[in-house]
Design an enzyme around this catalytic site. Structure first.
Site, PDB file in Angstrom:
ATOM      1  N   ASP A 103     -33.122 -68.002  56.487  1.00  0.00           N
ATOM      2  CA  ASP A 103     -32.467 -67.000  55.634  1.00  0.00           C
ATOM      3  C   ASP A 103     -32.597 -65.591  56.197  1.00  0.00           C
ATOM      4  O   ASP A 103     -32.598 -64.610  55.449  1.00  0.00           O
ATOM      5  CB  ASP A 103     -33.039 -67.027  54.207  1.00  0.00           C
ATOM      6  N   HIS A 131     -25.510 -70.354  55.286  1.00  0.00           N
ATOM      7  CA  HIS A 131     -25.200 -69.007  55.753  1.00  0.00           C
ATOM      8  C   HIS A 131     -24.142 -68.413  54.832  1.00  0.00           C
ATOM      9  O   HIS A 131     -23.167 -69.081  54.486  1.00  0.00           O
ATOM     10  CB  HIS A 131     -24.647 -69.020  57.182  1.00  0.00           C
TER      11      HIS A 131
END
Length: 526
Positions: A103, A131
């Site tokens: 992340d 994503h």
């Protein structure tokens, strides 16, 4: 920039080799001369002094060599791994990797870079990755597809190291098409990539539930069980769909194996087979030998960008085992998951969030409480720290330099992409975790023991914060002074150039210092 282009066939390399060879030969000759002239009665002190002098001379020669090949002996020695075509053109495979626990914002950099690349690839993991890209206020969420699919001129490759859940993959394509993105003829899947089936996901959930409070914290997307099938050599690959009779037989065998292995597991085999027979033609139209394709694209001088999934600290070998994913999200996965040789790699870009986050269980040395009014709550709320795949609240903490150095050691980052610096805006101070201590002693390396890592003390460095909005900053010198100091301090501690700086959530909210920004030019405008 010269170093990035430095080739083994260049005159500078040959001259450099001669310089090193001469220095070493001189050291050996001098050592032999000193040895032959000494006697058993000679004291050791003059010998030690002569060795020190010889080493100093060797150091000077090496520094001269560095100046020869790099132009600036004070600059950070970037790796030179680009290859050269027969026509003399330099090219290579560039890689964007996660340097923490995932992340970090890899997809945004890939989206930014991919506009200039011909091929974008995924090499490991599966739909457990996530994503989020924001383009003109519109959000795109990716799990299996490379973010580079938003570049209409790029082809996208899903390599043999990825495990693919076909229903999720097709849903992602349909969602993309509904958003107005034309992917037709631009997405290729490796015939060697393994398949994730619905029963893999059910098994994943069962295993997590069985672990209770000791759960790993997986996304329950079936990634681990699918890789288990791969390692057990009873898994099915995407290419198996090209021979239906073979696929059906192997699928029935795999279902029987899982029903026998997991009590109470019932698989509707006929229903599953009916689905795969319906979608086989669509999947087969995108299935190719991606190893052959990628290497031919490389030889043709095409620019190739690899989008890493997950991150180094989730690596099955290098991460905080067993609280890891089931693949290798580090640089080695590019070789094994795409089928390219090491000499074809060029830039290795480590993506680092300005603070740390983690989803799931496992040690987190710099973790902060998320209580109201705390720095942890600020990072969580302002940074919108919720998992793209799971929706779970991410754990937050300060930037961890020992962890970052470990990640850099494994991957050999040539540049850093520092993301979400804007989240610090409004904080009176920011901290950097500089070192680990255990039982009162500094640790010199990342401990493999979770017991040790869970109980380390962290030595912090405190820097002043800033209140100015930085989202409109386009150059480094436009950033507030305290923000600049933070970035430069991180760069100094890591010893790696920070090329990209994330100053906001949108696609264009990135300061790019350019390829020539190294440690010697820090703080100057490139």
């Amino acid at each position: 920039m010269f170093r990035h282009a430095f080739s083994k066939s260049s005159p500078a390399f040959l001259a450099g080799g001669s310089a090193i060879g001469g220095a070493i030969a001189g050291l050996m000759w001098s050592g032999e001369r000193n040895t032959s002239s000494s006697t058993a009665c000679d004291s050791s002190e003059p010998s030690n002094q002569s060795v020190i002098g010889l080493l100093q001379e060797l150091s000077r020669k090496v520094n001269n060599l560095e100046s020869l090949v790099g132009g600036n002996p004070g600059s950070f020695p970037a790796r030179s791994t680009s290859s050269v075509t027969k026509s003399g053109t330099q090219y290579g495979i560039d890689i964007v990797l996660g340097a923490q626990w995932g992340d970090e914002g890899k997809g945004k950099l890939v989206d930014l870079l991919s506009q200039d690349y011909d091929v974008c690839a995924r090499v490991a993991g599966g739909s457990n990755a996530g994503h989020t890209i924001v383009v003109q206020g519109k959000k795109y969420k990716f799990h299996l597809l490379p973010s580079g699919v938003l570049n209409p001129n790029a082809t996208c490759v899903i390599g043999n190291g990825v495990v693919i859940h076909i229903p999720s993959f097709l849903n992602e394509l349909d969602s993309l098409e509904a958003s107005g993105v034309d992917y037709q003829g631009r997405v290729y899947i490796s015939d060697r990539a393994h398949l994730v089936f619905d029963f893999h996901q059910e098994v994943d959930g069962r295993q997590e539930d069985r672990l209770g409070r000791h759960k790993i914290g997986t996304t329950k997307k079936g990634i681990g069980p699918a890789y288990s099938s791969k390692i057990n050599r009873n898994g099915l690959r995407v290419g198996d769909l090209q021979n239906w009779d073979h696929f059906e037989r192997r699928f029935r065998e795999l279902c029987t194996h899982h029903e026998r292995s997991y009590e109470g597991l019932k698989i509707d085999v006929d229903n599953q087979l009916a689905f795969y027979k319906t979608v086989a033609e669509r999947v087969n139209s995108m299935t190719i030998d991606t190893i052959d394709y990628t290497n031919k694209q490389f030889e043709a001088g095409k620019r190739i960008l690899v989008e890493g999934a997950n991150a180094t600290m989730l690596d099955i070998d290098f991460g905080t085992y067993p609280y890891v994913t089931s693949s290798n999200p580090s640089v080695g996965s590019v070789l094994t998951g795409l089928g390219v040789s090491p000499g074809k790699l060029r830039g290795i870009y480590g993506t680092v969030k300005a603070y740390c986050t983690r989803v799931g269980e496992g040690p987190f040395p710099t973790e902060l409480p998320l209580d109201e009014g705390t720095p942890g709550e600020h990072l969580s709320q302002v940074g919108a720290e919720y998992g793209t795949t799971t929706g779970r609240t991410r754990r937050c903490g300060w930037l961890d330099i020992p962890q970052m150095k470990y990640s850099a050691l494994i991957n050999g980052f040539t540049s850093i992409n520092l993301t979400k610096v804007d989240v610090f805006t409004g904080m009176p101070e920011v901290k950097i975790g500089k070192a680990y201590l255990h039982n009162g002693k500094y640790l010199s390396s990342m401990p493999a023991s979770l017991d040790v890592l869970s109980n380390v003390g962290v030595e912090y460095e405190v820097l002043p914060g800033w209140s100015e909005d930085i989202s409109n900053c386009k150059k480094f010198e436009e950033l507030p002074e305290n923000c600049q100091k933070y970035i430069l301090r991180v760069q100094e501690l890591l010893g790696i150039p920070i090329r990209w700086i994330g100053v906001g959530p949108n696609r264009a909210d990135v300061i790019d210092r350019g390829e020539g920004w190294d440690l010697a030019t820090a703080g100057t405008n490139q």
